[in-house]
Write a protein that holds these residues in place. Sequence first.
Motif, PDB file in Angstrom:
ATOM      1  N   TYR A 332       0.816  -1.209   0.000  1.00  0.00           N
ATOM      2  CA  TYR A 332       0.000   0.000   0.000  1.00  0.00           C
ATOM      3  C   TYR A 332       0.859   1.271   0.000  1.00  0.00           C
ATOM      4  O   TYR A 332       0.336   2.368  -0.181  1.00  0.00           O
ATOM      5  N   ARG A 361       4.372   0.529 -10.521  1.00  0.00           N
ATOM      6  CA  ARG A 361       3.440   1.624 -10.764  1.00  0.00           C
ATOM      7  C   ARG A 361       4.058   2.751 -11.568  1.00  0.00           C
ATOM      8  O   ARG A 361       3.351   3.601 -12.073  1.00  0.00           O
TER       9      ARG A 361
ATOM     10  N   PHE B 239      -4.218  -3.205  -2.630  1.00  0.00           N
ATOM     11  CA  PHE B 239      -3.176  -2.355  -3.207  1.00  0.00           C
ATOM     12  C   PHE B 239      -2.951  -2.707  -4.674  1.00  0.00           C
ATOM     13  O   PHE B 239      -3.028  -3.862  -5.064  1.00  0.00           O
ATOM     14  N   GLY B 240      -2.755  -1.659  -5.461  1.00  0.00           N
ATOM     15  CA  GLY B 240      -2.454  -1.866  -6.870  1.00  0.00           C
ATOM     16  C   GLY B 240      -3.647  -2.229  -7.731  1.00  0.00           C
ATOM     17  O   GLY B 240      -3.487  -2.656  -8.857  1.00  0.00           O
ATOM     18  N   GLY B 242      -6.092  -0.014  -8.585  1.00  0.00           N
ATOM     19  CA  GLY B 242      -6.468   1.103  -9.436  1.00  0.00           C
ATOM     20  C   GLY B 242      -7.302   2.197  -8.782  1.00  0.00           C
ATOM     21  O   GLY B 242      -7.921   2.991  -9.498  1.00  0.00           O
ATOM     22  N   LYS B 243      -7.297   2.288  -7.471  1.00  0.00           N
ATOM     23  CA  LYS B 243      -8.060   3.348  -6.814  1.00  0.00           C
ATOM     24  C   LYS B 243      -7.543   4.723  -7.189  1.00  0.00           C
ATOM     25  O   LYS B 243      -8.308   5.613  -7.557  1.00  0.00           O
ATOM     26  N   THR B 244      -6.229   4.872  -7.091  1.00  0.00           N
ATOM     27  CA  THR B 244      -5.652   6.189  -7.336  1.00  0.00           C
ATOM     28  C   THR B 244      -5.800   6.589  -8.800  1.00  0.00           C
ATOM     29  O   THR B 244      -6.176   7.724  -9.107  1.00  0.00           O
ATOM     30  N   VAL B 245      -5.513   5.644  -9.704  1.00  0.00           N
ATOM     31  CA  VAL B 245      -5.633   5.980 -11.122  1.00  0.00           C
ATOM     32  C   VAL B 245      -7.082   6.364 -11.439  1.00  0.00           C
ATOM     33  O   VAL B 245      -7.331   7.342 -12.146  1.00  0.00           O
ATOM     34  N   ARG B 267       1.015   8.371  -1.340  1.00  0.00           N
ATOM     35  CA  ARG B 267       2.397   8.558  -1.776  1.00  0.00           C
ATOM     36  C   ARG B 267       2.703   9.995  -2.239  1.00  0.00           C
ATOM     37  O   ARG B 267       1.873  10.607  -2.911  1.00  0.00           O
ATOM     38  N   PHE B 428      -7.987  -3.091 -16.962  1.00  0.00           N
ATOM     39  CA  PHE B 428      -8.319  -1.843 -16.264  1.00  0.00           C
ATOM     40  C   PHE B 428      -9.411  -1.082 -16.983  1.00  0.00           C
ATOM     41  O   PHE B 428      -9.472  -1.140 -18.205  1.00  0.00           O
ATOM     42  N   ALA B 508      -6.072   4.391 -19.062  1.00  0.00           N
ATOM     43  CA  ALA B 508      -5.888   5.754 -18.555  1.00  0.00           C
ATOM     44  C   ALA B 508      -4.718   6.435 -19.247  1.00  0.00           C
ATOM     45  O   ALA B 508      -4.589   7.652 -19.192  1.00  0.00           O
ATOM     46  N   PHE B 509      -3.870   5.629 -19.902  1.00  0.00           N
ATOM     47  CA  PHE B 509      -2.630   6.194 -20.428  1.00  0.00           C
ATOM     48  C   PHE B 509      -2.653   6.405 -21.937  1.00  0.00           C
ATOM     49  O   PHE B 509      -1.691   6.897 -22.512  1.00  0.00           O
TER      50      PHE B 509
END
Lengths: 474, 592
Positions: A332, A361, B239-240, B242-245, B267, B428, B508-509
């Motif tokens: 996380y 990432r 984690f990882g 895709g919440k942030t993206v 982060r 994704f 997203a990219f």
Amino acid sequence: METVTGPAMKGALEYIGLDRISGPLVVISGVRGVGFGEVVEVVPSDGQSRQGRILSISEDVAVVEVFEGTSGLAQPTTRVRFLGRPFEIIVSREEVLGRIFDGLGRPLDGGPVPLRGERRNINGLPINPVARVYPQDFIQTGISAIDGMNTLVRGQKLPIFSGSGLPHNDLAAQIVRQARLLTEDEGFAVIFGAMGVRHDEAETFRRSFEESGVLKNVAMFLNLADDPTVERLITPRIALTVAEYLAFEEKMHVLVILTDMTNYCEALREVATSKGEVPSRKGYPGYLYSDLASIYERAGRIIDRQGSITQIAILTMPDDDITHPIPDLTGYITEGQIVLDRSLAQRGIYPPINVLPSLSRLMSDGIGEGRTRKDHGDLASQLYAAYARARQVQRLASIIGEEDLSATDKLYLTFAREFHERFLRQGADENRTITRTLELGWELVMLLPEQELTRLKPEEIERYGRIKRLAVSH
Amino acid sequence: MESTAQQPHITMISGPVVKARPAHRFSMNEMVEVGDERLVGEVIDLDEDLATIQVYEDTTGLRPGADVYAKGLPLYVELGPGLIGEIFDGVQRPLEVLHEKWGDFIRRGKTGTALPRDRVWQFTPSVRPGAMVSPGEILGEVPESQLITHRILVPPGVQGTLERIVPEGDYTLDDIIAVIRSTSDKIHELKLFHRWPVRKIRPYRERLVPSEPLITGQRVIDTFFPLARGGTAGIPGGFGTGKTVTQHQLSKWADADIIVYIGCGERGNEMTGVLVDLPKLLDPRTQHPLIERTILIANTSDMPVAAREASIYTGVTIAEYYRDMGYDVALMADSTSRWAEALREISGRLEEMPAEEGFPAYLASRLAAFYERAGQVVSLAGKKGSVTLIGAVSPPGGDFSEPVTMHTKRFVQCFWALDKELASARYFPAINYLQSYSAYISVVEPWWTEKVGSTWRTLREKTINILQEDSRLQNIVKLLGEEALPDDQKRIIEGARFIKNDFLQQSAFDPVDTYAGPEKQFLLLDVILHFIERLADVVKARIPLFRAMEPPVVAEIHRLKFTQRGDDPGPFRSIKEQIDKEINALLHRQDS
Ligand SMILES: Nc1ncnc2c1ncn2[C@@H]1O[C@H](COP(=O)(O)OP(=O)(O)OP(=O)(O)O)[C@@H](O)[C@H]1O
Ligand SMILES: [Mg+2]
């Protein structure tokens, strides 16, 4: 309680006698004028001073964690000196690189104690997000599963999630030997922080640094398996303080290896339990996330400063369980993870990287045209899709048998095999270029019918794939 | 000794928690300053003669006996021009200013004001002296960014006769721009900004029922699990996943007027990423840089934990303030779990009785109170505005049965469940369409059918039926293989594959795929469904399905999302025609 101001230690307060000793903690009462988080010297009657830190303080009681442990301390005769400052070390390039220290930063190599340099608080300070530079310089590790599918970039924090007995040390050592940037080769350093690792493991690393001729650029901070556990809370912070100095003052590209973070977390749990704190999951303190973040976030790049800190932390997942709080909270915080897999290792595949739970990432910004190659992103995505499907087909095949699979599914089985044998598997000294890795990737995806390649653009297949198909069919 | 006995002083320090005595000088949630360095804190508990304070900065070196100063007002934010485009920490310290002052690392201590006092704003009044004005009323305007006109409001609680208002001209935040005399003859001198306590919801006239979609440009969201203006959504995922993206995508492409993005315990590089991207990206509707409508709050995981707790409130208060001007605001909080953990950490240090997983018993009510601050309202000034709240949730071990996810689920109307398995196949957005839901489907339906396509509802339902049927069939496939299925069922599986690959998946990219407007979403789905329907004819004619995958139009369908922006329906129409032509040819060949 007797209070004397030590004549030798200007400004330090000295007390005699402990109220309580509990695990790694000592409690002293009647203390005045000392601050939260400051360092303490604990001196038993034999005169061998130990170091500690104030964990909480009230008007008259101080709780102190003793890094070297409390064993052998006697309540009435132990002296405690409050030094009135946080834990600091002296950093410089000359006196640190090429050296070996213990977990608290004291020389183990017979060399001098670093004296000339800058004094720094080992806790560091948070980097202002405004001052960060988004990391995007590709680092070629020569390992296909990393370069091709989980690319490492300069300034990233990318840990290795492993299990006991898996070859994480070999992998980390191979990365150190092979890692270089495609474009330039400037001043670099390796900082190695060991928490509770075995003697022979530390020695293997040292030898590997020596053999590849980088030893003079390495500083090792070793808290070994038989060293005091609480000391482990300090070791990574010392390592990172040195790294920050080298990166941001001396303009070096620093690779920090921290191993094993599981031992670190266990030390943290031990202290928390001794304090009688309310635990959260599996007995670990509720602030494990914040505490780990205060380590992992000390990586990256800063505007107008040339150096960088790339962090590879290694942790062994208890019971190979990726949902255990240590790997979970790490994942996380870090910018991805490389996950090692026992069943791959048992099949003799090195490096046994399971790409599916692995992730980088920062990959999307570190690859592509002008960095690696234009097709890199789509190819990696296609390899992921195909491998995920191939694993499903393998499961199906184990139920209904290979013969009854559809023609396409059979091709997926071939894909899985080839992926393991040709893409994943490589020698401990095999250093593949990114071009070679991408070529291998194309050879694999072209085993599949074109309508399965939904993540690739027709023009990419035209340009990079068709040749491979020819090569394969011959 | 006597004099200092009255001055409150520290009696205990444990991490971010400090106790002080005597307590009678303090009130609950009052802002305080602690020690010589005047570290900012807030009173969170008063027990007889002991005050408990959470300190928003690192407490290392703080000593018992040090003085604590009451500030006389609760933890507040400054609301006025100068918010847009800025990045603040959890207690609204401006990070750019900190950077200039202290360099690359964040230190502690006094920092000056949140909003710059030396900057000049061009104010145009819109009321005349002598008018009766009431709370929330608009006194005038300031152009804040190319996109946003900042409306200067009478602060809540202030009303009376406008005695004086400055003429059009340039003013700083320190200048008095209006004077109001209340009925009880109290004089209020107003500036371009005012203060508001972060934990107090800002008043409005009337709450409306959400009735319009908030378009996000993300196909799986808008078409299947839509969000409404003034609504709430939770994004849980390990984690990882895709919440942030996803939240970054929403802050880039959502058709809100204002975006508030809170990095809460996450982060540093992710905030940097936003700071780098937003000035470069243009709003697809206005063609102005997206940063011109964005406010960032960054309390990263290595910054003090108590400020992390406050960051959520700082953000939502700012959001409400722009809502009161009549704007639609969307707020992203990444991650609400870190906020909950900050609560837990502080609560643990207070030695409160823990409830589930060490969280305090008030976790649920705090979460509820946060999501309650979402809504579409008529402001005190009679303007329609909204706050939409989108919270990421980071469940330990990716297990959705943990307290924060469970409680969030009770309070949000959209639930976008992220799936580890999908993410590991790099599928994704990894939104699991079987576990996710939205309560706004009927709310947004009239908008879609009226503005985009009259067949929206049937199109959507047909698609969902195929996906559900597919997931049922996949269970059989897992055991028997696809070959075991009859052709009409294979068609469903094949069709679902088109929906998943060519519609639901969205990169997203990719410069084109990253945003899909409503028209594109509709047109694309229409093409895909048309193809799936034509596959039925192929099956009926007993032609093996794989033959239908060979015509060139199949590749064209795959390419559509990367090549078309949807402003021109032409290409979609011609692909539909091409489908008919090529499938008909296939059928025809069979006949002869
Ligand atoms: N829509 C998308 N398109 C392309 N890639 C994506 C998308 N969503 C996620 N990813 C990929 O997945 C990775 C992880 O996503 P993200 O950082 O959003 O995860 P997260 O859920 O926020 O994780 P954490 O809880 O650890 O912060 C990204 O770095 C990106 O590579
Ligand atoms: Mg995230």
